[in-house]
Design a protein around this motif. Structure first.
Motif, PDB file in Angstrom:
ATOM      1  N   ILE A 260      76.335  50.899   2.627  1.00  0.00           N
ATOM      2  CA  ILE A 260      77.673  50.311   2.479  1.00  0.00           C
ATOM      3  C   ILE A 260      77.590  48.784   2.547  1.00  0.00           C
ATOM      4  CG2 ILE A 260      79.928  50.061   3.614  1.00  0.00           C
ATOM      5  CD1 ILE A 260      79.647  53.090   4.362  1.00  0.00           C
ATOM      6  N   VAL A 261      76.821  48.272   3.484  1.00  0.00           N
ATOM      7  CA  VAL A 261      76.644  46.821   3.601  1.00  0.00           C
ATOM      8  C   VAL A 261      75.990  46.269   2.328  1.00  0.00           C
ATOM      9  CG1 VAL A 261      75.476  44.969   4.870  1.00  0.00           C
ATOM     10  CG2 VAL A 261      76.526  46.874   6.116  1.00  0.00           C
ATOM     11  N   ALA A 262      74.935  46.930   1.859  1.00  0.00           N
ATOM     12  CA  ALA A 262      74.202  46.449   0.682  1.00  0.00           C
ATOM     13  C   ALA A 262      75.070  46.489  -0.577  1.00  0.00           C
ATOM     14  CB  ALA A 262      72.928  47.267   0.480  1.00  0.00           C
ATOM     15  N   ILE A 263      75.814  47.552  -0.763  1.00  0.00           N
ATOM     16  CA  ILE A 263      76.629  47.672  -1.979  1.00  0.00           C
ATOM     17  C   ILE A 263      77.804  46.695  -1.928  1.00  0.00           C
ATOM     18  CG2 ILE A 263      78.236  49.536  -1.363  1.00  0.00           C
ATOM     19  CD1 ILE A 263      76.272  49.452  -4.604  1.00  0.00           C
ATOM     20  N   PHE A 264      78.339  46.469  -0.728  1.00  0.00           N
ATOM     21  CA  PHE A 264      79.395  45.463  -0.582  1.00  0.00           C
ATOM     22  C   PHE A 264      78.849  44.075  -0.930  1.00  0.00           C
ATOM     23  CE2 PHE A 264      81.717  42.374   2.127  1.00  0.00           C
ATOM     24  CZ  PHE A 264      82.956  42.490   1.524  1.00  0.00           C
ATOM     25  N   GLY A 265      77.651  43.770  -0.450  1.00  0.00           N
ATOM     26  CA  GLY A 265      77.023  42.500  -0.784  1.00  0.00           C
ATOM     27  C   GLY A 265      76.789  42.345  -2.272  1.00  0.00           C
ATOM     28  N   LEU A 266      76.337  43.416  -2.895  1.00  0.00           N
ATOM     29  CA  LEU A 266      76.119  43.401  -4.342  1.00  0.00           C
ATOM     30  C   LEU A 266      77.433  43.145  -5.073  1.00  0.00           C
ATOM     31  CD1 LEU A 266      73.984  43.774  -6.555  1.00  0.00           C
ATOM     32  CD2 LEU A 266      74.420  46.225  -6.440  1.00  0.00           C
ATOM     33  N   TYR A 267      78.480  43.799  -4.617  1.00  0.00           N
ATOM     34  CA  TYR A 267      79.805  43.622  -5.236  1.00  0.00           C
ATOM     35  C   TYR A 267      80.311  42.181  -5.061  1.00  0.00           C
ATOM     36  CZ  TYR A 267      84.807  44.043  -6.033  1.00  0.00           C
ATOM     37  OH  TYR A 267      86.084  43.849  -6.487  1.00  0.00           O
ATOM     38  N   ILE A 268      80.229  41.672  -3.847  1.00  0.00           N
ATOM     39  CA  ILE A 268      80.709  40.320  -3.555  1.00  0.00           C
ATOM     40  C   ILE A 268      79.911  39.270  -4.335  1.00  0.00           C
ATOM     41  CG2 ILE A 268      80.799  38.539  -1.728  1.00  0.00           C
ATOM     42  CD1 ILE A 268      83.056  40.547  -1.543  1.00  0.00           C
ATOM     43  N   THR A 269      78.605  39.407  -4.330  1.00  0.00           N
ATOM     44  CA  THR A 269      77.743  38.414  -4.968  1.00  0.00           C
ATOM     45  C   THR A 269      77.836  38.485  -6.482  1.00  0.00           C
ATOM     46  OG1 THR A 269      76.275  38.622  -3.072  1.00  0.00           O
ATOM     47  CG2 THR A 269      75.402  37.480  -4.987  1.00  0.00           C
ATOM     48  N   GLY A 270      77.987  39.686  -7.015  1.00  0.00           N
ATOM     49  CA  GLY A 270      78.062  39.850  -8.457  1.00  0.00           C
ATOM     50  C   GLY A 270      79.418  39.534  -9.059  1.00  0.00           C
ATOM     51  N   SER A 271      80.415  39.356  -8.226  1.00  0.00           N
ATOM     52  CA  SER A 271      81.779  39.088  -8.726  1.00  0.00           C
ATOM     53  C   SER A 271      81.965  37.634  -9.121  1.00  0.00           C
ATOM     54  CB  SER A 271      82.824  39.430  -7.658  1.00  0.00           C
ATOM     55  OG  SER A 271      82.785  40.797  -7.380  1.00  0.00           O
TER      56      SER A 271
END
Length: 132
Positions: free
Chosen positions: A121-132
């Motif tokens: 969950i932490v990793a996918i949230f980071g991916l979402y935030i950084t990729g946005s």
């Protein structure tokens, strides 16, 4: 300092992933025999039992590459405000965690799978935030 503040969430998540995967990779390197012994027992009743050494090596390599990409990603976010390496680091973290989750589910270690889900969950949230 502006880049740091702009990307503070991504940097913090990358630091979390860096600590997670670097510690795990170093532990596997230092205590290869102990990890291998535990994992052989963990997977002995599964189709993966015979290939545990190979799987452990693959996970170790993935964890160390992920850790390196997290370090470089933090540096590039702070110095250049570039997100590409950070995104790759978080993506590899997600892939590594999915591999670990698959193993835990195959071994019917549902508590272990739940723990991995928290990291995911932490990793996918980071991916979402950084990729946005």
């Amino acid at each position: 300092m502006d880049n740091f503040m702009t990307h503070i969430v991504s940097i913090t998540i990358l630091a979390f992933l860096l600590i997670t995967f670097l510690q795990s990779g170093v532990d596997k390197t230092i205590d290869w025999k102990g990890n291998l012994s535990w994992l052989k027992g963990h997977f002995e009743a599964t189709f993966m039992g015979a290939i545990v050494p190979l799987l452990l090596a693959v996970i170790l390599i993935m964890e160390m590459i992920t850790a390196v990409l997290c370090v470089i990603g933090i540096y590039q976010l702070i110095v250049f405000a570039q997100v590409s390496v950070a995104i790759w680091g978080m993506f590899l973290a997600c892939l590594t965690l999915l591999m670990l989750l698959f193993g835990q589910r195959v071994a019917k270690d549902y508590q272990g799978a739940l723990t991995i889900t928290c990291y995911f969950i932490v990793a996918i949230f980071g991916l979402y935030i950084t990729g946005s």
